[in-house]
Write a protein that holds these residues in place. Structure first.
Motif, PDB file in Angstrom:
ATOM      1  N   ARG A 156      50.364 -25.164  55.486  1.00 57.27           N
ATOM      2  CA  ARG A 156      50.906 -25.386  54.142  1.00 57.27           C
ATOM      3  C   ARG A 156      50.495 -24.282  53.177  1.00 57.27           C
ATOM      4  NH1 ARG A 156      49.326 -31.426  52.505  1.00 57.27           N
ATOM      5  NH2 ARG A 156      47.291 -30.580  53.130  1.00 57.27           N
ATOM      6  N   VAL A 157      49.415 -23.557  53.505  1.00 56.89           N
ATOM      7  CA  VAL A 157      48.955 -22.488  52.621  1.00 56.89           C
ATOM      8  C   VAL A 157      50.009 -21.390  52.487  1.00 56.89           C
ATOM      9  CG1 VAL A 157      47.836 -21.029  54.370  1.00 56.89           C
ATOM     10  CG2 VAL A 157      46.912 -21.091  52.046  1.00 56.89           C
ATOM     11  N   LEU A 158      50.900 -21.270  53.484  1.00 63.42           N
ATOM     12  CA  LEU A 158      51.945 -20.246  53.430  1.00 63.42           C
ATOM     13  C   LEU A 158      52.931 -20.496  52.293  1.00 63.42           C
ATOM     14  CD1 LEU A 158      52.779 -19.894  57.240  1.00 63.42           C
ATOM     15  CD2 LEU A 158      51.266 -18.454  55.867  1.00 63.42           C
ATOM     16  N   LEU A 159      52.964 -21.710  51.777  1.00 64.94           N
ATOM     17  CA  LEU A 159      53.901 -22.067  50.702  1.00 64.94           C
ATOM     18  C   LEU A 159      53.283 -21.919  49.314  1.00 64.94           C
ATOM     19  CD1 LEU A 159      55.436 -25.269  52.336  1.00 64.94           C
ATOM     20  CD2 LEU A 159      56.288 -22.913  52.456  1.00 64.94           C
ATOM     21  N   ASP A 160      52.030 -21.472  49.253  1.00 64.74           N
ATOM     22  CA  ASP A 160      51.341 -21.297  47.974  1.00 64.74           C
ATOM     23  C   ASP A 160      51.827 -20.006  47.310  1.00 64.74           C
ATOM     24  OD1 ASP A 160      49.556 -20.801  45.881  1.00 64.74           O
ATOM     25  OD2 ASP A 160      47.855 -21.666  46.943  1.00 64.74           O
ATOM     26  N   ASP A 161      52.515 -20.134  46.188  1.00 67.30           N
ATOM     27  CA  ASP A 161      53.106 -18.976  45.513  1.00 67.30           C
ATOM     28  C   ASP A 161      52.076 -17.983  44.993  1.00 67.30           C
ATOM     29  OD1 ASP A 161      55.649 -19.922  45.966  1.00 67.30           O
ATOM     30  OD2 ASP A 161      55.819 -20.936  44.029  1.00 67.30           O
ATOM     31  N   SER A 162      50.830 -18.393  44.883  1.00 64.61           N
ATOM     32  CA  SER A 162      49.796 -17.496  44.349  1.00 64.61           C
ATOM     33  C   SER A 162      49.220 -16.577  45.417  1.00 64.61           C
ATOM     34  CB  SER A 162      48.660 -18.319  43.728  1.00 64.61           C
ATOM     35  OG  SER A 162      47.931 -19.019  44.734  1.00 64.61           O
ATOM     36  N   LYS A 163      49.660 -16.745  46.675  1.00 66.32           N
ATOM     37  CA  LYS A 163      49.087 -15.975  47.786  1.00 66.32           C
ATOM     38  C   LYS A 163      50.146 -15.079  48.424  1.00 66.32           C
ATOM     39  CE  LYS A 163      45.888 -19.776  48.710  1.00 66.32           C
ATOM     40  NZ  LYS A 163      44.707 -19.155  48.088  1.00 66.32           N
ATOM     41  N   ARG A 164      49.671 -14.039  49.122  1.00 66.54           N
ATOM     42  CA  ARG A 164      50.558 -13.129  49.840  1.00 66.54           C
ATOM     43  C   ARG A 164      49.990 -12.891  51.237  1.00 66.54           C
ATOM     44  NH1 ARG A 164      53.196 -14.734  46.566  1.00 66.54           N
ATOM     45  NH2 ARG A 164      54.525 -13.690  45.009  1.00 66.54           N
ATOM     46  N   PHE A 165      50.870 -13.004  52.235  1.00 62.27           N
ATOM     47  CA  PHE A 165      50.474 -12.868  53.635  1.00 62.27           C
ATOM     48  C   PHE A 165      51.264 -11.732  54.290  1.00 62.27           C
ATOM     49  CE2 PHE A 165      49.862 -17.206  52.353  1.00 62.27           C
ATOM     50  CZ  PHE A 165      48.679 -17.606  52.960  1.00 62.27           C
ATOM     51  N   THR A 166      50.561 -10.878  55.025  1.00 60.79           N
ATOM     52  CA  THR A 166      51.227  -9.904  55.886  1.00 60.79           C
ATOM     53  C   THR A 166      50.706 -10.116  57.304  1.00 60.79           C
ATOM     54  OG1 THR A 166      51.347  -8.286  54.099  1.00 60.79           O
ATOM     55  CG2 THR A 166      51.732  -7.472  56.326  1.00 60.79           C
ATOM     56  N   PHE A 167      51.635 -10.380  58.221  1.00 60.76           N
ATOM     57  CA  PHE A 167      51.305 -10.573  59.632  1.00 60.76           C
ATOM     58  C   PHE A 167      51.892  -9.415  60.433  1.00 60.76           C
ATOM     59  CE2 PHE A 167      51.522 -14.835  57.800  1.00 60.76           C
ATOM     60  CZ  PHE A 167      50.362 -15.436  58.283  1.00 60.76           C
ATOM     61  N   LEU A 168      51.063  -8.745  61.212  1.00 53.12           N
ATOM     62  CA  LEU A 168      51.537  -7.721  62.138  1.00 53.12           C
ATOM     63  C   LEU A 168      51.278  -8.211  63.553  1.00 53.12           C
ATOM     64  CD1 LEU A 168      50.258  -4.334  60.613  1.00 53.12           C
ATOM     65  CD2 LEU A 168      52.510  -5.406  60.362  1.00 53.12           C
ATOM     66  N   LEU A 169      52.337  -8.350  64.349  1.00 49.53           N
ATOM     67  CA  LEU A 169      52.218  -8.793  65.732  1.00 49.53           C
ATOM     68  C   LEU A 169      52.776  -7.711  66.654  1.00 49.53           C
ATOM     69  CD1 LEU A 169      53.489 -11.446  63.922  1.00 49.53           C
ATOM     70  CD2 LEU A 169      52.685 -12.586  65.989  1.00 49.53           C
ATOM     71  N   THR A 170      52.078  -7.461  67.747  1.00 50.22           N
ATOM     72  CA  THR A 170      52.639  -6.561  68.749  1.00 50.22           C
ATOM     73  C   THR A 170      53.661  -7.337  69.583  1.00 50.22           C
ATOM     74  OG1 THR A 170      50.966  -7.105  70.406  1.00 50.22           O
ATOM     75  CG2 THR A 170      50.470  -5.279  68.900  1.00 50.22           C
ATOM     76  N   GLU A 171      54.519  -6.605  70.266  1.00 52.15           N
ATOM     77  CA  GLU A 171      55.481  -7.248  71.163  1.00 52.15           C
ATOM     78  C   GLU A 171      54.771  -8.090  72.214  1.00 52.15           C
ATOM     79  OE1 GLU A 171      58.881  -6.006  74.476  1.00 52.15           O
ATOM     80  OE2 GLU A 171      58.439  -4.626  72.818  1.00 52.15           O
TER      81      GLU A 171
END
Length: 281
Positions: A156-171
């Motif tokens: 649910r933290v992904l829906l918090d407008d005050s936060k920013r997430f960057t995810f880098l995944l390899t293939e």
């Protein structure tokens, strides 16, 4: 200095003693030192009492104020670096309960505004379907239902407008077949959906498109500029030294240059999901 996990707690008390001893050698009070370092007297007292672990910058300021010199300075800074490193082994987490570990992560996520996840091996639970999460903890003994529920709840933290997430995944991380093909297809579709959340920037580093000069070694997560967690096969290092944090943030920036985002990323995820769904169970 060689880092031994069992030495980390001792380094904090050694650092406190070294700083207290150096202040007394210089003939100054805690109040005098606090004023010179623009700190409170309470903070100096807690540092010298081992109740508060000072940052590297704090220690540098204290040593400069006390005009410390010679071999003492690198020795104390080495202690400070070790004191700002925490080792969290998997066995301790298992004894306490993995659901409690999820509570600790939730508290850290609550006070963090910018997250950077580098994922070269598998998909993190923040991006995972319940079936994928269950598979990721299946090697642990006992009932993992509470842990799975906590991991799903943390999403649910992904829906918090005050936060920013960057995810880098390899293939490799995206396509590692942790669950059955149909479930993997659903997992990749889920990644595509999550990538559309306004607070989330999700990128995939595909193999074979271009030479990649960097060599990833570990999963790591940057929490603001506060700390970095680096995962190993048997636990995780928590690094608070600003030099460590900056080094991992710079690594992240370099990896990010190879990643595909937005529609290009979702096109790859859709292609790989289709490959999974065409396979037999």
């Amino acid at each position: 200095m060689t880092l031994e996990p069992e030495s980390l707690g001792q380094s904090r008390s050694d650092l406190a003693e070294a700083l207290r001893r150096e202040r007394k050698r210089a003939g100054h009070t805690q109040t005098w030192l606090a004023k010179r370092c623009n700190m409170s007297q309470t903070k100096i007292s807690n540092i010298e009492g081992g109740k508060l672990t000072p940052t590297i910058v704090d220690v540098e300021l204290i040593l400069e104020a006390l005009q410390a010199g010679g071999k003492l300075v690198p020795e104390i800074l080495a202690l400070a670096r070790t004191a700002n490193t925490e080792w969290q082994d998997d066995w301790s987490s298992l004894r306490r309960g993995l659901d409690k570990k999820q509570n600790e992560l939730a508290r850290l996520e609550n006070v963090t505004r910018e997250f950077r996840y580098f994922l070269p091996t598998m998909i993190t639970s923040l991006l995972a379907t319940p079936e994928y999460i269950r598979a990721s903890v299946s090697r642990n003994s006992g009932d993992m239902s509470k842990t799975v529920a906590k991991k799903v709840e943390r999403q649910r933290v992904l829906l918090d407008d005050s936060k920013r997430f960057t995810f880098l995944l390899t293939e490799q991380a995206v396509r590692w077949p942790l669950v059955k093909p149909v479930a993997m297809g659903m997992q990749l579709d889920h990644l595509a959906s999550v990538s559309r959340i306004p607070t989330v920037r999700l990128g995939v580093i595909p193999l074979g498109l271009t030479p990649i000069a960097e060599t990833p070694l570990n999963v790591f997560t940057c929490y603001d500029r506060r700390l970095v967690t680096v995962e190993t096969a048997t636990g995780a290092l928590v690094l608070r030294d600003h030099r460590d944090v900056n080094a991992y943030r710079e690594d992240f920036d370099r990896y990010e240059q190879y990643a595909l985002f937005d529609d290009a990323c979702r096109a790859l995820l859709s292609e790989w999901a289709e490959i999974f769904t065409r396979q037999r169970p």
